[in-house]
Design a protein around this motif. Structure first.
Motif, mmCIF file in Angstrom:
data_model
loop_
_atom_site.group_PDB
_atom_site.id
_atom_site.type_symbol
_atom_site.label_atom_id
_atom_site.label_comp_id
_atom_site.label_asym_id
_atom_site.label_seq_id
_atom_site.Cartn_x
_atom_site.Cartn_y
_atom_site.Cartn_z
ATOM 1 N N LYS A 102 5.668 -1.042 6.447
ATOM 2 C CA LYS A 102 4.567 -1.658 6.285
ATOM 3 C C LYS A 102 3.696 -0.246 4.951
ATOM 4 O O LYS A 102 3.227 -1.638 4.122
ATOM 5 N N ALA A 103 4.006 0.457 5.053
ATOM 6 C CA ALA A 103 2.986 1.441 3.774
ATOM 7 C C ALA A 103 3.881 0.758 2.354
ATOM 8 O O ALA A 103 3.665 0.848 1.356
ATOM 9 N N SER A 104 5.148 1.256 2.425
ATOM 10 C CA SER A 104 6.714 0.422 1.423
ATOM 11 C C SER A 104 5.949 -0.674 0.622
ATOM 12 O O SER A 104 6.151 -0.914 -0.853
ATOM 13 N N GLU A 105 6.147 -2.209 1.145
ATOM 14 C CA GLU A 105 5.315 -3.535 0.909
ATOM 15 C C GLU A 105 3.937 -3.481 0.171
ATOM 16 O O GLU A 105 3.789 -3.635 -0.804
ATOM 17 N N THR A 106 3.159 -2.073 1.087
ATOM 18 C CA THR A 106 1.644 -2.309 0.154
ATOM 19 C C THR A 106 1.796 -1.029 -1.272
ATOM 20 O O THR A 106 1.434 -1.880 -2.242
ATOM 21 N N TYR A 107 2.628 -0.109 -0.707
ATOM 22 C CA TYR A 107 2.930 0.495 -2.307
ATOM 23 C C TYR A 107 3.518 -0.509 -3.756
ATOM 24 O O TYR A 107 2.723 -0.608 -4.758
ATOM 25 N N LEU A 108 4.172 -1.219 -3.365
ATOM 26 C CA LEU A 108 5.716 -1.492 -3.941
ATOM 27 C C LEU A 108 5.083 -3.281 -3.959
ATOM 28 O O LEU A 108 5.391 -3.646 -5.505
ATOM 29 N N LYS A 109 3.738 -3.513 -3.419
ATOM 30 C CA LYS A 109 3.235 -4.910 -4.259
ATOM 31 C C LYS A 109 4.066 -6.225 -4.066
ATOM 32 O O LYS A 109 4.253 -6.527 -4.665
ATOM 33 N N MET A 168 15.665 -2.987 -5.814
ATOM 34 C CA MET A 168 14.852 -3.129 -4.850
ATOM 35 C C MET A 168 14.676 -3.125 -3.557
ATOM 36 O O MET A 168 13.854 -2.304 -3.544
ATOM 37 N N LEU A 169 15.700 -3.794 -2.988
ATOM 38 C CA LEU A 169 15.513 -3.479 -1.316
ATOM 39 C C LEU A 169 16.069 -2.015 -0.796
ATOM 40 O O LEU A 169 14.699 -0.973 -0.279
ATOM 41 N N LEU A 170 16.712 -0.894 -1.925
ATOM 42 C CA LEU A 170 16.727 0.407 -1.617
ATOM 43 C C LEU A 170 15.379 1.507 -1.841
ATOM 44 O O LEU A 170 15.447 2.104 -1.284
ATOM 45 N N GLN A 171 15.120 0.552 -3.599
ATOM 46 C CA GLN A 171 13.402 1.213 -3.932
ATOM 47 C C GLN A 171 12.628 1.300 -2.695
ATOM 48 O O GLN A 171 11.505 2.370 -2.462
ATOM 49 N N ALA A 172 12.579 0.188 -1.973
ATOM 50 C CA ALA A 172 11.836 0.801 -0.678
ATOM 51 C C ALA A 172 11.747 1.479 0.676
ATOM 52 O O ALA A 172 10.859 2.215 1.023
ATOM 53 N N ARG A 173 12.858 1.814 0.712
ATOM 54 C CA ARG A 173 13.328 3.024 1.508
ATOM 55 C C ARG A 173 13.107 4.007 0.923
ATOM 56 O O ARG A 173 12.926 5.469 0.863
ATOM 57 N N VAL A 208 10.813 5.035 -1.798
ATOM 58 C CA VAL A 208 9.427 5.590 -2.211
ATOM 59 C C VAL A 208 8.461 5.377 -0.896
ATOM 60 O O VAL A 208 7.103 5.988 -0.400
ATOM 61 N N VAL A 209 9.231 5.665 0.349
ATOM 62 C CA VAL A 209 8.218 5.731 1.463
ATOM 63 C C VAL A 209 7.678 6.861 2.021
ATOM 64 O O VAL A 209 6.291 6.964 1.444
ATOM 65 N N LEU A 210 8.101 8.167 0.970
ATOM 66 C CA LEU A 210 6.379 9.203 1.490
ATOM 67 C C LEU A 210 5.662 9.085 -0.216
ATOM 68 O O LEU A 210 4.638 9.601 0.446
ATOM 69 N N THR A 211 6.020 8.542 -0.980
ATOM 70 C CA THR A 211 5.130 8.001 -1.665
ATOM 71 C C THR A 211 4.262 7.436 -1.339
ATOM 72 O O THR A 211 2.802 7.206 -1.588
#
Length: 463
Positions: free
Chosen positions: A260-267, A321-326, A328-331
């Protein structure tokens, strides 16, 4: 020798600009990225430019009886490079030369101040690959990676930092230069001293050069994503992947909070659905038909284990893109507050139990805990989110941090998979290795650093 006399001597040895004493400046070198770890006020921060200057600093500090804390870029997450009051922080970022790249023998010689990503890019030009890739690889240094035995997303196939090390040069407590290891593929002459220093967090010596082995540059990766409505199903898929002998180049897991955090952050929408409780991300860098077969087998396992989503792509941009979701989790979690990331490694068959344990702890302390990790080797990073200006929340975050370590040990795991012990897990190290193990650690430390001047108080105390 007085403190003032030591500072004067260091400036004579290194030059005035390489010895920092302004407290506003030295404070920026006093700690790493772990908010729980204590830190002190250093007497000085020194920036030697070569190994001879490192030796000179060590000798001067030894004569003065002043502790030395080696430091890289400060990207650590355990407080291992944190200053103590009155120490000299020995910063190695100026030793930033890639001394040699030997394609014929697939090895390189590198100094500790080289940034991990810069080194990876340099060897890639020779068709070679340096596997260790910590999340901070775009700014962490090789020396810090060596001192903490750093890992990363590629560990499942390529191992951690120590698996790439052939030899080291290390400045010892008396200022002498120890040369360990070899340049050959095999070699069993004497004790494996190189591996002793890797992961020692600067408590035994100062690493000034490393000889590392390289791999052939992998093929462009194909990527798999699989979503599960239960954490247990994702855990079973990981266990079956391991049992089947499949070794992808990457196998990561994200829990619902992380997704959820990654999806929200990456829109963006990862396609997992609102009911998804765990997401597996896998890659194969074997290339061509081999990669297709490998990921097809993993995809089938995920489907058999109940994945609602199982999708493979050879499109590089989609894979990124898929790996970026992993990545960027901390950010992404910073949008909710300050994060405090833990680092436990459990048997791969018990990943789901750890995630469930973190969910229980989250409920008990009333704080968000997101779990991501390297499913391929069981190394999980539960991350606690809190408000830094709220003392009560910070105290609850601390309790959660320790409770997660307790769960990790109860599942047959270890209290650190790659971040190190540092100054926050000393009592946990003692619990994990027991009194005999702690005694042996102290004996080794006493043999190599009899005056306890190298990073005292990191990993364990001498009393």
């Amino acid at each position: 020798m007085s403190d003032e006399a030591l500072v004067t001597r260091l400036r004579d040895l290194l030059g005035k600009s390489a010895v920092l004493t302004d407290t506003d400046v030295t404070a920026s070198y006093a700690r790493d990225m772990m908010p729980l770890a204590p830190s002190g006020q250093p007497l000085a921060v020194v920036l030697p430019a070569n190994v001879e200057e490192v030796q000179a600093v060590v000798k001067a500090c030894a004569e003065a009886g002043v502790p030395i804390v080696p430091r890289g870029a400060g990207s650590g997450l355990s407080g291992a490079a944190n200053a103590i009051d009155g120490c000299v922080v020995l910063t190695l970022t100026k030793l930033d030369e890639i001394v040699e790249i030997d394609p014929g023998n697939r090895l390189a010689v590198v100094q500790p101040g080289v940034v991990n990503l810069d080194f990876r890019n340099a060897v890639e030009k020779h068709g070679l690959f340096y596997p260790p890739d910590p999340s901070s690889y775009d700014w962490c240094t090789i020396g810090g990676n060596l001192s903490t035995n750093a890992g990363g997303l590629c560990c499942v196939k390529y191992g951690v930092t120590t698996d790439s090390v052939l030899g080291l040069e290390v400045v010892l407590a008396d200022g002498s230069l120890l040369k360990t290891g070899r340049r050959t593929v095999k070699g069993v002459a004497g004790y494996d001293l190189a591996r002793l220093f890797v992961g020692s967090e600067g408590t035994l010596g100062v690493i000034t050069q490393a000889t590392v082995q390289l791999k052939p540059l992998p093929q462009a990766p194909a990527t798999l994503v699989a979503g599960f409505t239960t954490t247990e199903a994702a855990g079973e898929a990981v266990a079956r992947i391991v049992r089947e002998g499949l070794v992808p180049s990457l196998l990561e897991i994200m829990d619902a909070s992380s997704i959820k955090a990654s999806e929200t952050y990456l829109k963006t929408d990862l396609g997992a659905g609102s009911d998804c409780q765990a997401l597996l991300l896998g890659q194969s860098d074997a290339g061509g038909e081999v990669a297709r077969r490998e990921l097809a087998a993993i995809e089938q396992i995920c489907t058999d284990c109940g994945a609602d989503l199982a999708y493979t792509t050879e499109d590089l941009e989609e894979g990124r893109m898929l790996l970026q979701a992993r990545r960027v989790v901390l950010t992404a979690l910073e949008t909710y507050g300050q994060w405090l990331t833990d680092d436990v490694c459990v048997p791969r068959t018990r990943i789901a139990e750890l995630i469930r344990g973190c969910e229980k702890i989250s409920s008990e302390v009333g704080l968000r805990i997101a779990v991501v990790g390297h499913a391929g080797d069981g190394n999980m990073h539960p991350t606690i989110v809190y408000q830094p200006d709220d003392e009560d929340e910070f105290a609850r975050a601390q309790r959660a941090f320790d409770a997660i370590l307790e769960v990790g040990l109860s599942l047959g795991g270890t209290v650190t998979g790659e971040h190190g012990v540092g100054k926050i897990k000393r009592e946990w190290l003692a619990r994990e290795i027991g009194p005999v193990g702690l005694r042996v650690h102290r004996q080794i430390k006493a043999a190599l650093d009899p005056e306890n001047l190298f990073n005292p108080g990191s990993m364990f105390s001498m009393t």
